[in-house]
Design a protein around this motif. Structure first.
Motif, short mmCIF file in Angstrom:
data_model
loop_
_atom_site.label_atom_id
_atom_site.label_comp_id
_atom_site.label_asym_id
_atom_site.label_seq_id
_atom_site.Cartn_x
_atom_site.Cartn_y
_atom_site.Cartn_z
N THR A 66 15.40 31.78 64.87
CA THR A 66 15.64 31.47 66.28
C THR A 66 16.52 30.22 66.33
O THR A 66 16.15 29.19 65.78
N THR A 67 17.68 30.34 66.97
CA THR A 67 18.58 29.18 67.09
C THR A 67 18.49 28.63 68.50
O THR A 67 18.43 29.38 69.48
N VAL A 68 18.48 27.31 68.59
CA VAL A 68 18.42 26.60 69.87
C VAL A 68 19.66 25.73 69.97
O VAL A 68 19.86 24.83 69.16
N LYS A 69 20.50 26.01 70.97
CA LYS A 69 21.75 25.27 71.16
C LYS A 69 21.73 24.57 72.50
O LYS A 69 21.24 25.11 73.48
N GLY A 70 22.28 23.37 72.56
CA GLY A 70 22.47 22.68 73.83
C GLY A 70 21.44 21.63 74.20
O GLY A 70 21.52 21.05 75.28
N LEU A 71 20.47 21.37 73.35
CA LEU A 71 19.48 20.33 73.68
C LEU A 71 20.11 18.94 73.73
O LEU A 71 19.66 18.08 74.49
N GLU A 72 21.16 18.73 72.94
CA GLU A 72 21.77 17.39 72.90
C GLU A 72 22.46 17.04 74.22
O GLU A 72 22.66 15.87 74.52
N LEU A 73 22.79 18.04 75.04
CA LEU A 73 23.42 17.79 76.34
C LEU A 73 22.45 17.14 77.32
O LEU A 73 22.87 16.57 78.31
N PHE A 74 21.16 17.23 77.05
CA PHE A 74 20.15 16.62 77.89
C PHE A 74 19.68 15.27 77.33
O PHE A 74 18.69 14.72 77.79
N GLY A 75 20.37 14.77 76.30
CA GLY A 75 20.03 13.47 75.72
C GLY A 75 18.88 13.52 74.73
O GLY A 75 18.22 12.51 74.50
N ILE A 76 18.64 14.67 74.15
CA ILE A 76 17.55 14.83 73.18
C ILE A 76 18.12 14.76 71.78
O ILE A 76 19.12 15.42 71.48
N LYS A 77 17.49 13.96 70.92
CA LYS A 77 17.92 13.90 69.53
C LYS A 77 17.50 15.18 68.82
O LYS A 77 16.33 15.54 68.85
N LEU A 78 18.46 15.83 68.18
CA LEU A 78 18.16 17.12 67.56
C LEU A 78 17.24 16.98 66.36
O LEU A 78 16.42 17.86 66.10
N SER A 79 17.35 15.87 65.63
CA SER A 79 16.47 15.70 64.47
C SER A 79 15.01 15.57 64.91
O SER A 79 14.11 16.16 64.30
N ASP A 80 14.76 14.80 65.98
CA ASP A 80 13.39 14.69 66.50
C ASP A 80 12.89 16.02 67.06
O ASP A 80 11.73 16.40 66.86
N ALA A 81 13.77 16.74 67.74
CA ALA A 81 13.38 18.02 68.31
C ALA A 81 13.05 19.03 67.22
O ALA A 81 12.08 19.79 67.35
N SER A 82 13.80 19.03 66.12
CA SER A 82 13.52 19.99 65.06
C SER A 82 12.17 19.68 64.39
O SER A 82 11.43 20.59 64.03
N LYS A 83 11.84 18.39 64.25
CA LYS A 83 10.53 18.02 63.68
C LYS A 83 9.40 18.51 64.57
O LYS A 83 8.40 19.06 64.10
N VAL A 102 10.33 28.48 75.14
CA VAL A 102 10.72 28.04 76.50
C VAL A 102 9.66 27.14 77.10
O VAL A 102 9.96 26.07 77.63
N GLU A 103 8.41 27.56 77.03
CA GLU A 103 7.31 26.77 77.57
C GLU A 103 7.20 25.43 76.84
O GLU A 103 6.99 24.38 77.45
N PHE A 104 7.39 25.47 75.50
CA PHE A 104 7.29 24.24 74.72
C PHE A 104 8.40 23.25 75.10
O PHE A 104 8.14 22.06 75.24
N ILE A 105 9.62 23.74 75.31
CA ILE A 105 10.74 22.86 75.66
C ILE A 105 10.51 22.22 77.02
O ILE A 105 10.71 21.02 77.20
N THR A 106 10.09 23.01 78.01
CA THR A 106 9.89 22.46 79.35
C THR A 106 8.72 21.48 79.41
O THR A 106 8.74 20.54 80.21
N GLU A 107 7.68 21.68 78.59
CA GLU A 107 6.55 20.75 78.57
C GLU A 107 6.89 19.47 77.81
O GLU A 107 6.53 18.37 78.24
N THR A 108 7.58 19.61 76.68
CA THR A 108 7.86 18.45 75.84
C THR A 108 8.96 17.57 76.45
O THR A 108 8.86 16.34 76.41
N TRP A 109 9.99 18.19 76.99
CA TRP A 109 11.11 17.44 77.58
C TRP A 109 11.26 17.86 79.04
O TRP A 109 11.91 18.85 79.35
N PRO A 110 10.66 17.11 79.96
CA PRO A 110 10.71 17.49 81.38
C PRO A 110 12.12 17.40 81.98
O PRO A 110 12.37 17.94 83.05
N ASP A 111 13.06 16.73 81.28
CA ASP A 111 14.43 16.65 81.78
C ASP A 111 15.13 18.00 81.73
O ASP A 111 16.14 18.20 82.40
N VAL A 112 14.61 18.92 80.91
CA VAL A 112 15.23 20.24 80.76
C VAL A 112 14.55 21.20 81.73
O VAL A 112 13.40 21.60 81.52
#
Length: 197
Positions: free
Chosen positions: A120-137, A170-180
């Motif tokens: 599963t590839t996730v593209k575009g999180l960096e546009l919301f100011g999220i560090k990709l290395s932290d998000a992948s962890k 999807v649920e995990f992204i919206t809960e973890t990063w409310p900016d998205v």
């Protein structure tokens, strides 16, 4: 005895930093013209003639504009001023390309390899100011899988997560990063972009 050759002195344009002979081939020739008229009039004699005719046109235009503004009671500006301001608003890159802003959206895609294994590839999180290395962890810990930041085919970084977690993510992204917002998350299914919401 033969005379020793002297180095050639080259006059460089202060605007585009090209040799003055090559200014006409640069991308900013219009900006270079005033400098060339002042410092290298012998290289471009046509510019001098053009400058003289433009000055005469400017004087005539100023006379017309003063006659128009004194004659009109509403004080409306000529339409030429509006088009000049629009040209200044557009920012151009070298080569005349126009830079476009990227849409803020997260694209999730499931790639199947070896018939049963999924990524599963996730593209575009960096546009919301999220560090990709932290998000992948966080994704790796939450779903107990391997997750890494890699460069995609468009040379932009994306997160690859092992396993088919497309709908849970999807649920995990919206809960973890409310900016998205959930409306900014899209799936790619059968080559089409489908909204997650």
């Amino acid at each position: 005895m033969a005379e020793k050759p002297q180095p050639v002195r080259v006059l460089y344009c202060q605007v585009c930093s090209l040799p003055a002979e090559y200014c006409e081939f640069g991308s900013d020739f219009e900006k270079c013209k005033p400098w060339l008229i002042q410092n290298a009039p012998d290289l471009y004699p046509d510019l001098l003639k053009e400058a003289d005719s433009k000055e005469a046109d400017k004087v005539a235009q100023q006379l017309q504009s003063t006659a128009l503004s004194s004659g009109s009671a509403d004080g409306s500006a000529p339409s030429g001023g509006a088009s000049a301001s629009k040209q200044q608003e557009v920012k151009r890159l070298p080569g005349g390309k126009i830079k476009r802003k990227e849409k803020q959206e997260v694209v999730i895609e499931k790639i199947v390899r070896n018939k049963r294994k999924c990524i599963t590839t996730v593209k575009g999180l960096e546009l919301f100011g999220i560090k990709l290395s932290d998000a992948s962890k966080k994704l790796g810990k939450k779903f107990a899988t391997g997750a890494s930041v890699v460069k995609g085919p468009t040379e932009k970084e994306q997160i690859d997560v092992q396993g088919d977690i497309a709908y849970d993510i999807v649920e995990f992204i919206t809960e973890t990063w409310p900016d998205v917002p959930e409306t900014a998350i899209f799936f790619i299914e059968d080559g089409r972009k489908v909204a997650a919401a």
